[in-house]
Design a protein around this motif. Structure first.
Motif, PDB file in Angstrom:
ATOM      1  N   GLN A   1       3.327 -15.574   0.971  1.00 47.53           N
ATOM      2  CA  GLN A   1       4.544 -15.019   1.527  1.00 47.53           C
ATOM      3  C   GLN A   1       5.785 -14.702  -0.007  1.00 47.53           C
ATOM      4  O   GLN A   1       6.866 -13.624   0.960  1.00 47.53           O
ATOM      5  CB  GLN A   1       5.054 -16.508   1.268  1.00 47.53           C
TER       6      GLN A   1
ATOM      7  N   GLN B   1       4.734 -10.720   1.494  1.00 44.30           N
ATOM      8  CA  GLN B   1       5.413  -9.985   2.056  1.00 44.30           C
ATOM      9  C   GLN B   1       7.404  -9.536   2.102  1.00 44.30           C
ATOM     10  O   GLN B   1       7.777  -8.984   2.931  1.00 44.30           O
ATOM     11  CB  GLN B   1       5.704 -11.033   3.626  1.00 44.30           C
TER      12      GLN B   1
ATOM     13  N   THR C   1       8.663  -5.995   0.592  1.00 42.46           N
ATOM     14  CA  THR C   1       7.495  -5.009   0.789  1.00 42.46           C
ATOM     15  C   THR C   1       8.568  -4.723   1.184  1.00 42.46           C
ATOM     16  O   THR C   1       8.605  -2.665   1.175  1.00 42.46           O
ATOM     17  CB  THR C   1       6.504  -5.741   1.766  1.00 42.46           C
TER      18      THR C   1
ATOM     19  N   ILE D   1      -1.753  -6.794   2.583  1.00 42.57           N
ATOM     20  CA  ILE D   1      -1.674  -5.957   3.378  1.00 42.57           C
ATOM     21  C   ILE D   1      -0.865  -5.223   3.858  1.00 42.57           C
ATOM     22  O   ILE D   1      -0.244  -3.798   3.091  1.00 42.57           O
ATOM     23  CB  ILE D   1       0.453  -7.039   3.540  1.00 42.57           C
TER      24      ILE D   1
ATOM     25  N   ALA E   1       1.261  -2.681   4.635  1.00 40.26           N
ATOM     26  CA  ALA E   1       2.976  -2.445   4.377  1.00 40.26           C
ATOM     27  C   ALA E   1       3.351  -1.241   3.332  1.00 40.26           C
ATOM     28  O   ALA E   1       4.452  -0.646   3.190  1.00 40.26           O
ATOM     29  CB  ALA E   1       3.635  -3.724   3.760  1.00 40.26           C
TER      30      ALA E   1
END
Length: 1586
Positions: free
Chosen positions: A75, A78, A81, A125, A128
């Protein structure tokens, strides 16, 4: 937990406090305050120090290895990013190369933290980091690590950063490659798809299955790349264009079916629904569609519609109609609809296309009508039909259109003869006035180009030009004239050369660069040299050469653009339009609004063509019927308007004879007096009412129609604009003069009130007109007793007169409707023959034309006709706006030269379906597609329209665009401190659901006030244009503009103004919302058009925040406007704070008092502070009348020529009455005070003070006894002794004893008028006719209208009209046998066969004189065989034997193949007639021979030329006058003693001329054909040598 509940906000201090926390604690803090963290990261508080601390803390938090921390870590990562930390802010931090927190955090540590975060993101991720920005950040980080002394030798760190960079680059490369392969595979797969059926077999008209099922097979228009073949190309274009027509219908149909299952009352999002519509029982006729049906809307629904503000039910739209809630569907086409008529009656006409055989049309049964879109079906229909007729061999330029070859060759006529020379005389002159401006209005700005330097290279010392200097070899690009000589700039010259040397030409014309001008120059040059296009295409059956049609086809998308281009062409085409010759220019389409162009319409040329008998009869009958239909419809519409009183002659036939006699003398004038409609009767009523204190007749409550509600400007509505563009028939603007049938009450009142100031008189006249209007609208007619009344109609009351009038009117209307029905039936019977005959006629006209001009829709409609005519060159204007399907169907197979002129960065094609435009590239024109494929094109670069600050707004779209010198000399806009200004505001837009358009009340009011202000600065109304981005805004603005104040100002919607320009443009952008939703305003081409229409002043009003929120194009434009720091246009007293072109308030200044601060107009009300366009000071100027101007400061009418003084007049009349009028200097007062006067007749009357009682006619009613002893009431001033009694009396005729009625005074009535009583009479032919009594009295023949009906001996019945006393001539054709030869012949029944009847049967016959067989008629054979021996030979001579034989030529002895009969002609020719016979019968010897000339040289030529040469005398030969001139080069001694080389025949001429002139000097002056080129020294008059 370490943090307190009070610490709810993240700040730099908070970050510092948690630096010493454990990794898990830091992660927990960020998780708990995730929203606050997100706000902080994206706020202005994010300083370099804060970023550095955050990177360290995030790196620590991401190191947490607990299982419960994984989701929190994800979290946290994210959330950063897309934050500035991993974008611009992070990059800036690395570029500093140092740490701002050295007390706890070194720079190498910062680099390690950065790397740690990026590795974690790549592991959790990975998507990203798959952007160029993130890869750039990694590359920058790697560079910093390699340059760091502490880290460059750390092998682990180096491996980590290298591995991260390689991983990201590999992923990005794979992703791009995959995308490319996918796109490539999609395109290749799409191109390989085979269509499920042949598009040639698809129905052009929509079908029911098109509504029920989605189209499964569609392929994209290829924006770039070639098509497989022609079939592939046509299939794609046809299906996409057809789908564009069908999708709106399918959407509205599906929505109706879906919502209809849920409830009954609903509205449609995709269209409009009309419930309870009725197809009326009677059919009628459309001039363009034949039989049509009238349809009636529900009355309640009709009243709710705002007809003037919508594009409902426009001519040419396709609708869906059903009477069973769309279990079955009818497709209908709107064939005739007018907003005014639909607003009043709700009626329009439709053409119904039945979807199945024997389908019945329910009449007067309520049905449902669905309207999907206003797209013009006729355009789809004609284009799709034309596309289905295109085959492999009849579409030229396939190598460019289909195969996309980008190397363009020469036109065919140049390719076969590259040495062709063009005469450029029409575009070259010593002093040439060039009309250069922009687009379709390019001809408004004039400037001169001096071409005095124009001369040949060998004659630099003279400005004299001759014809030879205009001629130039087209393919020699080095020989073309310069820019100055052509009167063009460099880019125009390049485009001009390309257009004449390439077969497929693209010319891009940015705004104001003169693309219409260059188009006209191209057309002028091509037309002047049209003989050079001539190509022999082959030979017909008779051996005649088939040549190409030297015709230029001009095609434009709109009628308006077409008219402008044609108007430019007719300026340089010889005028032949008015001497009964067909002009060189023919315009096809509806009636042009431009009178100069309308003269060249094809409609106005049809009467000049000789027609074949059948075609002439059909056309004449159809035109007569058509004119009658249109006239009757116009009369019925006028009567329905209930504003017109019909003339006596219109109703005479519907009155009884006794009624007609009441108006026998001067019927027109008597009728108007009787019905109380004449101006005289109105003014008599004015005098009567003034003289009575109490009016006898009850006054009608009326309102004086002053300008309480002023009429607004006539709006060219979207519906009317579309109608004018759509209609292709020439009769749509049929005009009928209502004055020819009656008097319009309102028009008569307006004429009478002109210059009338007496308010009492005005009020009474209004009352009289209102009384007439009420009577016209009444429905009460006369009863039987009133109709049969025998007395004098002049004795009837006013009420009964009108009842009789309405009775006659009703009979007249019934008769009109019966005649209309009959004429419509007649027209329907000949409709197909009429269309075919007119097409043949049009083809004959176009064969004579050098220029054919039409719209793209017209080109598709007349596709087959253009195939027959075959124009060799086609020019398409505004080609970037034209759909590709329209252009392809406009190109005919014979076209060898195509020139496309346009600009894809302005307007583009507008499909009806947005998805087809975006997903299937249907909005990409052929012009743009060719540019995308690298086809050679020319772009114009110098603009002549916009002042520099305005042209700067579009320069980013056209980087090479530069300004002409003329735009630098424009004057500043008067009264405004900036020539360019963007007025920004935040007032919300409004959405009009019915019109599906947006409007903005604030902007509408603002532009209205700004427009008023500019007019008061002295600008003409024609110099100002208001542009609205939306139709709804245009209507709103127009509704606020009274006609009296704003007549002449053009208010137009943006899309309809492409190609236009004006001095000042006021642009209303309309959209204003918080979402940044601006619809089509985000499209660059519309922005380009909006910003490039103004020449001198551009004032934009809109919400800049809305426009720039999500549109880069507007961001660029607004940024340019904000940076436009131009000095104040008030040069005398400039203000430093008025140098900007952007703001909430427009800075104004007073022209008369420029030293004042001026007004800043933020709101519409701010303009009221300059009530007359200046400032708030009073004018105060003394006028000629002695009064002072009471207006506020006004820049206009400074000499007070127009100004009317409104002060009170203080003069007194002779009766000491004070004048109460406004100042009327220098006119006299004419006192209006009413005074009681005694007239000469002793009656008392009230008159205006200034009226002399001796000159006034008394209007008191008095009873008089006439000489005939009848009593009558007359006005007092009328001399009753001379008055003609109008009392009706009954008399008996002396001859026939029939009774008749006449007026008492009319004693000569019987002598002057014949008895018209209808009686039965037996004519000489035996037929009984009902005719008038006076006819056939003496037994002389009267024209009988009965059928003859007699039978001939073959029992044929004669159906001719009675033809007594001539015999029946039976014209039935029958076979009869000729007695002489036994052959049958088809002749009329009444014609007798005998020995003299000619037999046309062809028989074989042997000619005695030559022995050849020849086919001749039987009659000729009989004449020869039965002729006397002496005549037989002469008869045979009249038959020409066509056998080909060798003929001996007597003059040379050679033989030549010729027809047999010619051999006898040449043998019979005498010596002196031989040459004549050889010429007439083409028997000159063409055999080539070699012989010696008189000069001794030999030459090879035709035998006939040799004989001609030998027949000339020796003198002619030596003088060089013989038919053959020797061109052998020989030496010649000149009189100057030099030697030169000339042709042999020139040497003969020179020597012979020298013998005639003794003096060498005189000879040198007289004979100038041969000049000595030797350079010598001569002594000048000054003594020097030169």
């Amino acid at each position: 937990m370490a943090t307190s509940s009070a610490d709810l906000e993240i700040s730099v201090n908070y970050l510092r406090r948690i630096l010493n926390f454990e990794d898990e604690q830091i992660l927990e803090c960020f998780t708990t305050l995730s929203k606050e963290l997100h706000r902080f990261i994206n706020s202005a508080e994010l300083t370099i120090e804060a970023i550095e601390i955050l990177i360290h803390l995030i790196a620590c938090a991401s190191r947490s290895e607990q299982h419960s921390s994984r989701q929190k870590n994800l979290q946290l990562l994210q959330s950063i990013t897309e934050s500035p930390i991993l974008n611009n802010s992070g990059a800036k931090l690395l570029m500093l190369k140092s740490s701002t927190c050295k007390d706890f955090h070194s720079y190498p540590c910062l680099l390690i933290d950065f790397l740690s975060i990026l590795q974690k993101i790549n592991g959790t991720i990975p998507s990203a980091l798959n952007t160029p920005q993130k890869i750039g950040l990694v590359s920058l980080l790697k560079k910093e690590i390699e340059e760091s002394d502490d880290l460059k030798n750390d092998q682990q760190v180096s491996e980590n950063i290298n591995e991260l960079q390689e991983c990201l680059i590999r992923k990005l490369t794979e992703r791009a490659e995959a995308a490319r392969n996918l796109k490539k595979r999609e395109k290749e797969f799409e191109d390989r798809l085979k269509p499920p059926d042949d598009f040639w077999c698809l129905s052009v008209m929509p079908r029911e299955e098109d509504l029920l099922y989605q189209t499964l097979f569609l392929r994209r228009n290829k924006a770039k790349g070639k098509y497989n073949d022609l079939d592939h190309y046509l299939d794609v274009q046809f299906r996409l264009y057809r789908e564009d027509c069908i999708v709106p219908l399918r959407d509205v149909y599906e929505e109706f079916i879906r919502k209809d299952a849920e409830n009954e009352n609903f509205r449609l999002e995709n269209g409009r629904i009309y419930r309870d519509v009725n197809v009326q029982r009677e059919t009628s006729t459309s001039i363009d569609h034949g039989e049509v049906f009238s349809i009636q809307l529900n009355d309640e629904h009709r009243q709710r519609i705002r007809w003037n503000n919508s594009k409902r039910l426009i001519f040419g739209s396709v609708l869906l109609l059903s009477f069973d809630r769309f279990k079955t569907t009818l497709f209908v086409l709107v064939s005739e609809s007018k907003p005014d008529e639909m607003k009043e009656t709700g009626t329009f006409r439709i053409k119904i296309f039945r979807t199945r055989q024997n389908q019945q049309i329910p009449r007067e049964t309520p049905g449902i009508l669905l309207e999907a879109t206003s797209a013009y079906f006729e355009a789809y229909h004609h284009v799709l039909t034309a596309m289905q007729s295109i085959k492999e061999d009849n579409l030229p330029f396939q190598k460019y259109i289909v195969s996309c070859n980008n190397s363009v060759g020469m036109p065919f006529y140049l390719a076969i003869d590259p040495d062709i020379k063009f005469d450029l005389g029409p575009v070259l002159s010593v002093k040439q006035t060039i009309h250069e401006s922009s687009d379709s209005s390019d001809d408004e700005k004039e400037f001169d180009v001096d071409i005095s330097p124009l001369r040949t290279k060998s004659e630099k010392g003279t400005q004299k030009m001759n014809f030879e200097e205009y001629m130039m070899k087209v393919t020699d690009k080095d020989d073309w004239p310069s820019e100055e000589e052509l009167g063009m700039d460099e880019s125009q010259r390049k485009a001009f050369i390309s257009s004449l040397t390439k077969e497929f030409v693209l010319i891009q014309g940015p705004p104001g660069t003169g693309k219409t001008y260059i188009g006209l120059q191209i057309a002028k040059t091509l037309l002047h040299n049209r003989e050079k296009w001539k190509i022999i295409r082959g030979y017909d059956q008779n051996g005649e050469m088939i040549e190409s049609k030297q015709c230029l086809l001009i095609v434009c998308y709109t009628n308006h653009a077409l008219d402008q281009f044609v108007e430019g062409i007719i300026d340089f085409i010889p005028e032949k339009a008015f001497n009964n010759e067909i002009p060189s220019v023919i315009r096809i389409g509806n009636q042009s609004k431009n009178e100069a162009v309308n003269k060249y319409s094809i409609k106005n040329q049809r009467h000049k063509v000789q027609r074949r008998q059948h075609a002439r009869e059909v056309l004449e009958a159809a035109n007569r019927t058509k004119d009658t239909i249109l006239s009757i419809r116009a009369i019925l519409k006028i009567i329905q308007g209930q504003d017109v009183v019909l003339h006596f002659r219109q109703l005479k036939n519907f009155m009884s004879e006794r009624h007609v006699h009441n108006f026998q003398n001067d019927p027109s004038e008597n009728w108007l007096d009787w019905i109380h409609i004449s101006p005289k009767s109105w003014f008599l009523e004015v005098q009567r009412k003034r003289s009575q204190k109490k009016r006898k007749r009850k006054a009608v409550k009326t309102k004086i129609r002053a300008n309480l509600q002023q009429p607004v400007l006539d709006i060219v509505t979207e519906a009317e604009y579309e109608y004018s563009e759509r209609s292709l028939d020439e009769n749509v603007d049929f005009k009928f003069n209502e004055n020819s049938i009656g008097i319009n009450v309102n028009n008569q009142l307006s004429e009478i009130l002109t210059d009338l100031q007496d308010r009492t008189c005005i009020q009474i006249l209004h009352e009289e007109a209102e009384i007439v209007s009420i009577e016209l609208k009444s429905s009460i007619t006369a009863n039987h007793n009133l109709i049969e009344r025998k007395g004098n109609l002049w004795n009837l009351s006013f009420e009964n007169r009108w009842k009789l009038y309405r009775h006659w009117l009703r009979k007249y209307v019934v008769d009109l409707k019966e005649r209309l029905k009959m004429k419509e039936n007649e027209f329907n019977e000949i409709f197909e023959d009429y269309k075919k005959a007119r097409l043949e006629l049009d083809e004959e006209i176009l064969k004579h034309a050098s220029v054919i001009a039409m719209t793209t829709t017209g080109a598709a409609k007349y596709h087959q006709l253009l195939m027959q005519i075959g124009p060799q060159i086609t020019i398409i204007e505004e080609a970037a706006e034209v759909p590709e399907a329209h252009i392809v169907t406009a190109i005919n197979p014979a076209c060898e030269h195509l020139i496309l002129i346009g600009d894809h960065k302005q307007l583009e094609p507008k499909p009806a379906v947005r998805e087809l435009a975006t997903r299937f590239n249907l909005s990409i024109s052929l012009f743009e597609r060719m540019l995308n494929n690298g086809l050679e094109y020319d772009c114009l670069q110098r603009q002549h329209r916009m002042r520099p600050e305005i042209s700067e707004l579009v320069r980013h779209m056209y980087p090479k665009l530069y300004d002409n010198s003329n735009v630098l000399e424009y004057e500043n806009i008067k009264g405004i401190r900036q020539n360019l200004f963007f007025i920004t505001h935040e007032y919300d837009e409004q959405y009009n659901r019915d019109g599906k358009s947006f409007s903005n009340e604030h902007e509408a009011e603002y532009v209205k006030e700004l427009c008023t202000y500019l007019v008061k600065q002295g600008y003409k109304r024609s110099e100002i244009t208001i542009l609205a981005a939306y139709t709804g805004q245009m209507f709103l603005i127009r509704g606020k503009m009274p006609r009296a104040q704003f007549e002449g100002i053009n208010t137009c919607v943006l899309d309809n103004y492409q190609g236009e320009e004006n001095e000042i443009i006021l642009l209303s952008l309309v959209r204003s919302n918080d979402n940044g939703d601006i619809g089509f305003l985000r499209r660059g081409n519309r922005i380009c058009v909006a910003l490039s229409r103004a020449k001198k002043g551009l004032y934009i009003i809109g919400n800049s925040k809305t426009l720039t929120k999500d549109c880069k194009e507007w961001q660029t434009v607004v940024k340019k406007i904000k940076s436009n720091n131009k000095e104040d246009t008030n040069r005398e007293f400039p203000r430093p704070d008025c140098g900007k072109s952007f703001g909430k308030a427009l800075p104004l200044y007073c022209q008369n008092h420029p030293e004042q601060e001026g007004i800043r107009a933020e709101l519409p009300a701010d303009f009221t502070r300059a009530p007359e366009g200046g400032c708030e000071l009073f004018c105060g100027m003394t006028l000629k009348c002695g009064h002072v101007c009471h207006l506020r400061c006004h820049p206009y009418d400074t000499d007070h020529v127009v100004y009317e003084c409104r002060r009170k007049c203080l003069n007194e009349c002779d009766e000491s009455h004070q004048c109460n009028k406004h100042c009327h200097f220098p006119k006299s007062c004419n006192c209006e005070v009413i005074m009681e006067r005694i007239l000469q007749c002793h009656h008392t009357v009230k008159l205006k003070c200034h009226i002399d009682p001796l000159e006034h006619q008394c209007v008191v009613d008095v009873t008089r006894t006439l000489l005939c002893e009848h009593n009558i009431i007359l006005k007092c001033h009328i001399n009753y002794e001379k008055y003609m009694c109008r009392e009706l009396v009954t008399c008996t005729r002396d001859d026939c004893r029939h009774e008749y009625n006449r007026e008492c005074h009319d004693i000569a009535f019987e002598r002057r008028n014949k008895c018209e009583r209808k009686v039965e009479k037996t004519l000489k032919c035996g037929h009984i006719e009902i005719i008038k009594c006076y006819q056939n009295i003496d037994g002389t023949f009267f024209y009988c209208t009965k059928k003859c009906l007699k039978q001939c001996y073959n029992n044929h019945i004669c159906d001719r009209a009675c033809h007594f006393s001539s015999e029946c001539q039976c014209d039935v054709k029958i076979d009869k046998t000729l007695p002489r030869c036994g052959h049958d012949i088809l002749i009329e029944c009444s014609e007798e066969v005998n020995q003299l009847t000619r037999c046309t049967e062809q028989v074989d016959f042997i000619l005695e004189r030559c022995g050849h067989h020849q086919n001749i008629s039987c009659s000729e054979k009989h004449r020869i065989e039965t002729a006397e021996p002496g005549k037989r030979e002469s008869y045979e001579k009249s038959i020409k034997c066509r056998e080909i034989i060798p003929v001996d030529l007597p003059k040379c002895g050679h033989t030549k193949l010729a027809e047999c009969w010619k051999s006898f002609k040449i043998k019979e020719a005498g010596k002196y007639m031989m040459d004549y016979k050889e010429d007439v019968y083409d028997l000159k010897c063409s055999k080539e021979v070699v012989f010696n000339l008189e000069c001794g040289h030999s030459i090879t030529t035709e035998c006939c030329k040799k004989l001609s040469y030998e027949n000339n005398c020796a003198t002619s030969q030596t003088e060089g006058k013989a038919g053959i001139e020797c061109e052998t080069m020989v030496g010649l001694h000149l009189v100057c003693c030099h030697t030169t080389t000339v042709k042999c025949f020139e040497s003969f001429r020179y020597e012979n001329m020298k013998k005639l002139i003794a003096s060498p000097r005189a000879f040198a002056r007289a004979f100038t054909n041969i000049k000595c080129s030797e350079i010598v020294d001569i002594e000048l008059n000054c003594g020097h040598m030169g």
